[in-house]
Design a protein around this motif. Sequence first.
Motif, PDB file in Angstrom:
ATOM      1  N   THR A  48       0.809  -1.221   0.000  1.00 52.76           N
ATOM      2  CA  THR A  48       0.000   0.000   0.000  1.00 52.76           C
ATOM      3  C   THR A  48       0.838   1.266   0.000  1.00 52.76           C
ATOM      4  O   THR A  48       0.316   2.363   0.168  1.00 52.76           O
ATOM      5  N   THR A  49       2.150   1.134  -0.137  1.00 51.28           N
ATOM      6  CA  THR A  49       3.117   2.238  -0.216  1.00 51.28           C
ATOM      7  C   THR A  49       3.293   2.997   1.101  1.00 51.28           C
ATOM      8  O   THR A  49       3.840   4.095   1.112  1.00 51.28           O
ATOM      9  N   ILE A  70       1.323   7.434  -6.200  1.00 56.21           N
ATOM     10  CA  ILE A  70       0.007   8.081  -6.125  1.00 56.21           C
ATOM     11  C   ILE A  70      -1.009   7.308  -6.977  1.00 56.21           C
ATOM     12  O   ILE A  70      -2.138   7.056  -6.533  1.00 56.21           O
ATOM     13  N   ARG A  73      -1.909   4.112  -5.193  1.00 55.93           N
ATOM     14  CA  ARG A  73      -2.809   4.325  -4.059  1.00 55.93           C
ATOM     15  C   ARG A  73      -4.251   4.507  -4.515  1.00 55.93           C
ATOM     16  O   ARG A  73      -5.181   4.123  -3.819  1.00 55.93           O
ATOM     17  N   TYR A  78      -7.544   0.346   1.502  1.00 57.10           N
ATOM     18  CA  TYR A  78      -6.697  -0.264   2.527  1.00 57.10           C
ATOM     19  C   TYR A  78      -7.346  -0.161   3.898  1.00 57.10           C
ATOM     20  O   TYR A  78      -7.777   0.907   4.312  1.00 57.10           O
ATOM     21  N   TYR A  94     -16.422  11.548   8.246  1.00 56.23           N
ATOM     22  CA  TYR A  94     -15.182  10.824   7.994  1.00 56.23           C
ATOM     23  C   TYR A  94     -15.193  10.214   6.592  1.00 56.23           C
ATOM     24  O   TYR A  94     -14.240  10.376   5.820  1.00 56.23           O
ATOM     25  N   PHE A  97     -14.834  12.831   4.011  1.00 54.62           N
ATOM     26  CA  PHE A  97     -13.444  13.283   3.923  1.00 54.62           C
ATOM     27  C   PHE A  97     -12.620  12.332   3.054  1.00 54.62           C
ATOM     28  O   PHE A  97     -11.891  12.760   2.155  1.00 54.62           O
ATOM     29  N   VAL A  98     -12.758  11.035   3.321  1.00 58.61           N
ATOM     30  CA  VAL A  98     -11.968  10.073   2.538  1.00 58.61           C
ATOM     31  C   VAL A  98     -12.390  10.123   1.065  1.00 58.61           C
ATOM     32  O   VAL A  98     -11.553  10.098   0.167  1.00 58.61           O
ATOM     33  N   ARG A 100     -13.526  12.638  -0.626  1.00 52.41           N
ATOM     34  CA  ARG A 100     -12.948  13.829  -1.262  1.00 52.41           C
ATOM     35  C   ARG A 100     -11.463  13.630  -1.500  1.00 52.41           C
ATOM     36  O   ARG A 100     -10.945  13.934  -2.568  1.00 52.41           O
ATOM     37  N   ALA A 101     -10.780  13.129  -0.469  1.00 49.27           N
ATOM     38  CA  ALA A 101      -9.336  12.936  -0.590  1.00 49.27           C
ATOM     39  C   ALA A 101      -9.029  11.915  -1.684  1.00 49.27           C
ATOM     40  O   ALA A 101      -7.976  11.962  -2.310  1.00 49.27           O
ATOM     41  N   ARG A 102      -9.989  11.009  -1.916  1.00 56.23           N
ATOM     42  CA  ARG A 102      -9.810   9.993  -2.952  1.00 56.23           C
ATOM     43  C   ARG A 102     -10.256  10.502  -4.311  1.00 56.23           C
ATOM     44  O   ARG A 102     -10.438   9.716  -5.241  1.00 56.23           O
ATOM     45  N   GLU A 103     -10.515  11.795  -4.395  1.00 59.08           N
ATOM     46  CA  GLU A 103     -10.837  12.448  -5.667  1.00 59.08           C
ATOM     47  C   GLU A 103     -12.127  11.994  -6.299  1.00 59.08           C
ATOM     48  O   GLU A 103     -12.262  11.983  -7.522  1.00 59.08           O
ATOM     49  N   GLN A 145     -14.521   2.925   4.554  1.00 61.62           N
ATOM     50  CA  GLN A 145     -13.512   3.885   4.103  1.00 61.62           C
ATOM     51  C   GLN A 145     -12.641   3.276   3.007  1.00 61.62           C
ATOM     52  O   GLN A 145     -12.264   3.950   2.052  1.00 61.62           O
TER      53      GLN A 145
END
Lengths: 318, 241
Positions: A48-49, A70, A73, A78, A94, A97-98, A100-103, A145
């Motif tokens: 998972t880097t 990137i 990921r 994960y 939560y 948030f994930v 959004r962060a995951r585009e 998540q």
Amino acid sequence: MISVSNLTKIYGSVVALDKISFKIEKGEILGFLGPNGAGKSTAMKIITTYIAATEGEVFVDNMDINKNPIEVRKKIGYLPENSPVYKEMNVKDYLTFVARARELPPEKIKERLDWVIQATGLESELRKDIGELSKGFKQRTGLAQALIHDPEVLVLDEPTSGLDPLQIIDIRKLIKDLAKEKTIIFSTHILQEVDAITDRVLIINEGRIAANGYLQDLKLKAAAYQTTFLSVLAPFKEVEAELKKISSINKIRLIEKESSENRTSLKITSPANKDIKEEIGRIISLKGWQIISLFDRDFSLEETFINLIRKSKSQGEN
Amino acid sequence: MDKIMIVMRREFNAYFNSAIAYIFVVVFLVLNSAFFMNTFFLTLTADMRGFFGLIPIFLAFFIPAITMRLWAEERKLGTIELLLTLPIETYHIVIGKFLASLAFLKIAIAGTLIIPIMLAKLGTPDWGPIIGGYFGTVLLGGFFLSIGLFVSGLFEDQISAFILSMILCLFFLLVGYDFIITPIDGWVNGLGTFLKQVISMKSHFDGIERGVLSLKDIFYFITMTGLFLTFNIFSLEGRKY
């Protein structure tokens, strides 16, 4: 889909992973099995880097994880060990948030949120702070998540640890359902877990691969001998004398608590792949004794596991 | 840029999800105002000299409290593993966290604006030093925040992060004072003077606080902030090996 070659990780003087190599095809579920501290989590953290390998290569969907972390990921969902989560956030915030962060594009976020919430059964907990959730729901939040961006690959580190039996069944079922369209690696130190979810297993011990393949094949490989149980109405000495005539029997042991003066219960060990039941039956019927039971037993999963680990240990020492 | 904002928003909201943020702002404001009022009633001048004279010391104690949880908590809970396996570059996360803490600090500082408002009612203050003072406070705050953020990344324990950050902040402050410098010069000739002239934030802050905006001073704060943020990025990347 995932190809790992010669993966080595050394922490100071401790070798956590020692040149492990394996491949997982698209759509496969791989059970990562091993005792605690065998290197399962380390391997997952590298894939998972999260951490870098000391040596060796990992490709996810033909991309080198070191050159394209990137992009790699983006393809992976994960769930780390113990399902860490931000305690002060509520479940919905939560997951948003994930997402959004995951585009995820804003118009898709709601759709995916609804899907994961439904799939993981979190409907009733959405407004609660994660810190207040029970262990089972916390674990599901971690799983939700990991699923939110509909990843091609799922890496789940001990997804059922610490859950009660009903929750375990739920999570296993969910993993199985997901397997239809995803490549999944999950780790566990419980063999039944692998058996319940998949038949493809990779056993690692002390940083090395002890076995890699299908559970059925591994059971055969691990079973060097088989055990037969016999219970017969006759004195022990006589039965023993008769059975000693069968050359392929290695060991005869009296099971005392099930035996009496006239009744003998035995545990008989013989090499695998030789069926001795017929011969025992023949001898006993010749003597005219009455058989109460005669059966041999499959190796239990635990025994398979322990045997494989012992084998890999003794190979390592040689 | 979007990624930075996503991280920043979560981090900023996290401050207000616990009582600590509110307690922090209240204590910060009460202490600041109390100290200011003391000198204000003694000197009876409509300026904020006393306030900005004390602010570096206040920041050296308060900022480690803002930053201590930023990484230490993630490490303790294990959420760092999730955060650093999101498809976001490490430097985006570091900047996002930094900006969140800066936004929070600005809120606390904004609370002290009641003092210049009061001064304006009571007299005719010289606005140059006051505006300069606030500008310098934000620059200095950013510098101390970057120290705290970096140190937080080295610990799992928030208290250790707090203490080491505080020591570092105090170091950059105190090497600007002669009573610290002179003995250091006594031990190693020239070292104290070097620390005072090159490393210390004091002379740079004093300049801005007087209302003199020199590029040299601004450059100092921005460079030092950038330096510690870079340290933070390196220490996170180095954790991989």
